[in-house]
Motif scaffolding. Structure first.
Motif, PDB file in Angstrom:
ATOM      1  N   ALA A  13       0.861  -0.952  -0.111  1.00 16.13           N
ATOM      2  CA  ALA A  13       0.018  -0.061  -0.154  1.00 16.13           C
ATOM      3  C   ALA A  13       0.726   1.278  -0.034  1.00 16.13           C
ATOM      4  N   ALA A  14       1.863   1.320   0.896  1.00 20.44           N
ATOM      5  CA  ALA A  14       2.901   2.583   0.868  1.00 20.44           C
ATOM      6  C   ALA A  14       3.572   2.654  -0.530  1.00 20.44           C
ATOM      7  N   ALA A  15       4.219   1.565  -1.040  1.00 20.70           N
ATOM      8  CA  ALA A  15       4.815   1.582  -2.278  1.00 20.70           C
ATOM      9  C   ALA A  15       3.731   1.812  -3.435  1.00 20.70           C
ATOM     10  N   THR A  16       2.805   1.619  -3.405  1.00 21.50           N
ATOM     11  CA  THR A  16       1.798   2.049  -4.504  1.00 21.50           C
ATOM     12  C   THR A  16       1.685   3.616  -4.391  1.00 21.50           C
ATOM     13  N   GLN A  17       1.282   4.079  -3.311  1.00 27.22           N
ATOM     14  CA  GLN A  17       1.150   5.274  -3.357  1.00 27.22           C
ATOM     15  C   GLN A  17       2.411   6.290  -3.589  1.00 27.22           C
ATOM     16  N   ALA A  18       3.688   5.723  -3.096  1.00 23.65           N
ATOM     17  CA  ALA A  18       4.754   6.133  -3.774  1.00 23.65           C
ATOM     18  C   ALA A  18       5.240   6.229  -5.088  1.00 23.65           C
ATOM     19  N   PHE A  19       5.151   4.975  -5.508  1.00 29.34           N
ATOM     20  CA  PHE A  19       5.644   4.539  -6.829  1.00 29.34           C
ATOM     21  C   PHE A  19       4.756   5.157  -7.881  1.00 29.34           C
ATOM     22  N   TRP A  20       3.504   5.159  -7.512  1.00 29.06           N
ATOM     23  CA  TRP A  20       2.423   5.728  -8.458  1.00 29.06           C
ATOM     24  C   TRP A  20       2.411   7.170  -8.421  1.00 29.06           C
ATOM     25  N   GLU A  21       2.623   7.973  -7.390  1.00 28.92           N
ATOM     26  CA  GLU A  21       2.497   9.221  -7.455  1.00 28.92           C
ATOM     27  C   GLU A  21       3.903   9.849  -7.887  1.00 28.92           C
ATOM     28  N   GLN A  22       4.909   9.413  -7.255  1.00 30.69           N
ATOM     29  CA  GLN A  22       6.321  10.090  -7.394  1.00 30.69           C
ATOM     30  C   GLN A  22       7.074   9.573  -8.601  1.00 30.69           C
ATOM     31  N   GLY A  23       6.760   8.093  -8.967  1.00 24.61           N
ATOM     32  CA  GLY A  23       7.810   7.662  -9.927  1.00 24.61           C
ATOM     33  C   GLY A  23       8.740   6.651  -9.408  1.00 24.61           C
ATOM     34  N   TYR A  24       9.017   5.545  -9.754  1.00 22.67           N
ATOM     35  CA  TYR A  24      10.053   4.477  -9.258  1.00 22.67           C
ATOM     36  C   TYR A  24      11.492   5.422  -8.768  1.00 22.67           C
ATOM     37  N   SER A  25      11.962   5.993  -9.965  1.00 25.79           N
ATOM     38  CA  SER A  25      13.381   6.441  -9.604  1.00 25.79           C
ATOM     39  C   SER A  25      13.097   7.598  -8.655  1.00 25.79           C
ATOM     40  N   ASN A  26      12.247   8.055  -8.353  1.00 28.68           N
ATOM     41  CA  ASN A  26      12.059   9.408  -7.319  1.00 28.68           C
ATOM     42  C   ASN A  26      11.771   8.690  -5.942  1.00 28.68           C
ATOM     43  N   THR A  27      11.410   7.325  -5.796  1.00 25.86           N
ATOM     44  CA  THR A  27      11.042   6.888  -4.621  1.00 25.86           C
ATOM     45  C   THR A  27      12.115   6.359  -3.898  1.00 25.86           C
ATOM     46  N   SER A  28      12.268   6.548  -2.343  1.00 24.91           N
ATOM     47  CA  SER A  28      13.169   5.727  -1.523  1.00 24.91           C
ATOM     48  C   SER A  28      12.632   4.747  -0.947  1.00 24.91           C
ATOM     49  N   LEU A  29      13.396   3.764  -0.534  1.00 24.91           N
ATOM     50  CA  LEU A  29      12.811   2.411   0.215  1.00 24.91           C
ATOM     51  C   LEU A  29      12.509   2.986   1.629  1.00 24.91           C
ATOM     52  N   ARG A  30      13.398   3.785   2.113  1.00 24.76           N
ATOM     53  CA  ARG A  30      13.408   4.480   3.309  1.00 24.76           C
ATOM     54  C   ARG A  30      11.993   4.987   3.450  1.00 24.76           C
ATOM     55  N   LYS A  31      11.575   5.862   2.836  1.00 25.99           N
ATOM     56  CA  LYS A  31      10.409   6.575   2.830  1.00 25.99           C
ATOM     57  C   LYS A  31       8.970   5.637   3.021  1.00 25.99           C
ATOM     58  N   ILE A  32       9.337   4.542   1.953  1.00 27.10           N
ATOM     59  CA  ILE A  32       8.249   3.554   2.024  1.00 27.10           C
ATOM     60  C   ILE A  32       7.851   2.811   3.331  1.00 27.10           C
ATOM     61  N   ALA A  33       9.106   2.425   4.050  1.00 27.54           N
ATOM     62  CA  ALA A  33       9.147   1.724   4.955  1.00 27.54           C
ATOM     63  C   ALA A  33       8.588   2.613   6.174  1.00 27.54           C
ATOM     64  N   GLN A  34       8.782   3.855   6.126  1.00 27.71           N
ATOM     65  CA  GLN A  34       8.744   4.966   7.292  1.00 27.71           C
ATOM     66  C   GLN A  34       6.952   4.759   7.200  1.00 27.71           C
ATOM     67  N   VAL A  35       6.506   5.077   5.904  1.00 25.09           N
ATOM     68  CA  VAL A  35       5.040   5.054   5.908  1.00 25.09           C
ATOM     69  C   VAL A  35       4.195   4.053   6.309  1.00 25.09           C
ATOM     70  N   ALA A  36       4.965   2.978   5.866  1.00 30.36           N
ATOM     71  CA  ALA A  36       4.420   1.755   6.238  1.00 30.36           C
ATOM     72  C   ALA A  36       4.336   1.309   7.895  1.00 30.36           C
ATOM     73  N   SER A  37       5.503   1.994   8.392  1.00 32.49           N
ATOM     74  CA  SER A  37       5.862   1.706  10.001  1.00 32.49           C
ATOM     75  C   SER A  37       6.257   0.360  10.199  1.00 32.49           C
ATOM     76  N   VAL A  38       7.419   0.102   9.156  1.00 32.00           N
ATOM     77  CA  VAL A  38       8.102  -1.183   9.360  1.00 32.00           C
ATOM     78  C   VAL A  38       9.522  -0.848   9.059  1.00 32.00           C
ATOM     79  N   ASP A  39      10.395  -1.866   9.382  1.00 38.83           N
ATOM     80  CA  ASP A  39      11.884  -1.692   9.397  1.00 38.83           C
ATOM     81  C   ASP A  39      12.206  -2.017   7.675  1.00 38.83           C
TER      82      ASP A  39
END
Length: 190
Positions: A13-39
């Motif tokens: 869910a967090a990755a879908t929002q990030a990748f789909w809104e910002q694009g693959y290359s503009n998205t960091s895994l740390r931000k996805i993990a932070q939004v998902a509240s996981v390591d």
């Protein structure tokens, strides 16, 4: 549903929002993990890395079986999906995902190929006839263009109109695309 399924779903869910809104290359895994509240390490554990996580977001992106069903009119399916305010948000986000990622140097080919395999090739067969690929391209251009005009550009005349008005507008555009380059009927004048 176990904890691992919940974690996996939160990451998707967090990755879908990030990748789909910002694009693959503009998205960091740390931000996805932070939004998902996981390591962040759990992304590698569940998906093997960023590309695997992106692929997971694509698994249902183009899932539109009623559009390619031989029992349904593709024009009416599109009208129902895009003119309905409840489903409009998801379709807009898929279009945004395409716009943001189809030319990405790392995942662009994957996006285009997934779209072609899951939706466009079956729809082209459905449309059939001469000029099917041209008509399909026009059909897709109408969907992407109308969605962008309504949602992103919010142009007057399409953005804030009632669903039935938008349905008529979209029907007109889609019908024109599907009948592109057909011989006009010649009427006999007496």
């Amino acid at each position: 549903m176990g904890n691992s399924d919940i974690t996996r779903d939160k990451l998707i869910a967090a990755a879908t929002q990030a990748f789909w809104e910002q694009g693959y290359s503009n998205t960091s895994l740390r931000k996805i993990a932070q939004v998902a509240s996981v390591d962040v390490a759990l992304i590698s554990r569940y998906f093997g890395g960023k590309l695997g996580l992106f692929k997971a977001t694509l698994t249902t992106a183009f899932d539109w079986p009623e559009l390619i069903s031989p029992d349904k009119d593709p024009v009416e399916v599109v009208i129902g999906k895009y003119a309905n305010p409840e489903s409009d948000a998801h379709q807009t986000s898929v279009i945004r995902m395409i716009v943001m990622n189809a030319n990405d140097p790392q995942v662009g080919e994957l996006v285009r190929q997934t779209l072609r395999n899951t939706l466009l090739d079956p729809l082209e067969v459905r449309i059939g006839g001469p000029q099917a690929s041209t008509r399909l391209a026009m059909f897709v251009a109408v969907l992407v263009g109308a969605s962008m005009v309504r949602q992103s550009l919010q142009l007057p005349g399409m953005a804030a109109v009632e669903p039935d008005v938008y349905a008529r507008q979209l029907r007109h555009l889609v019908e024109a695309a599907l009948h592109f380059d057909e011989e006009p009927e010649v009427s006999e004048q007496g």
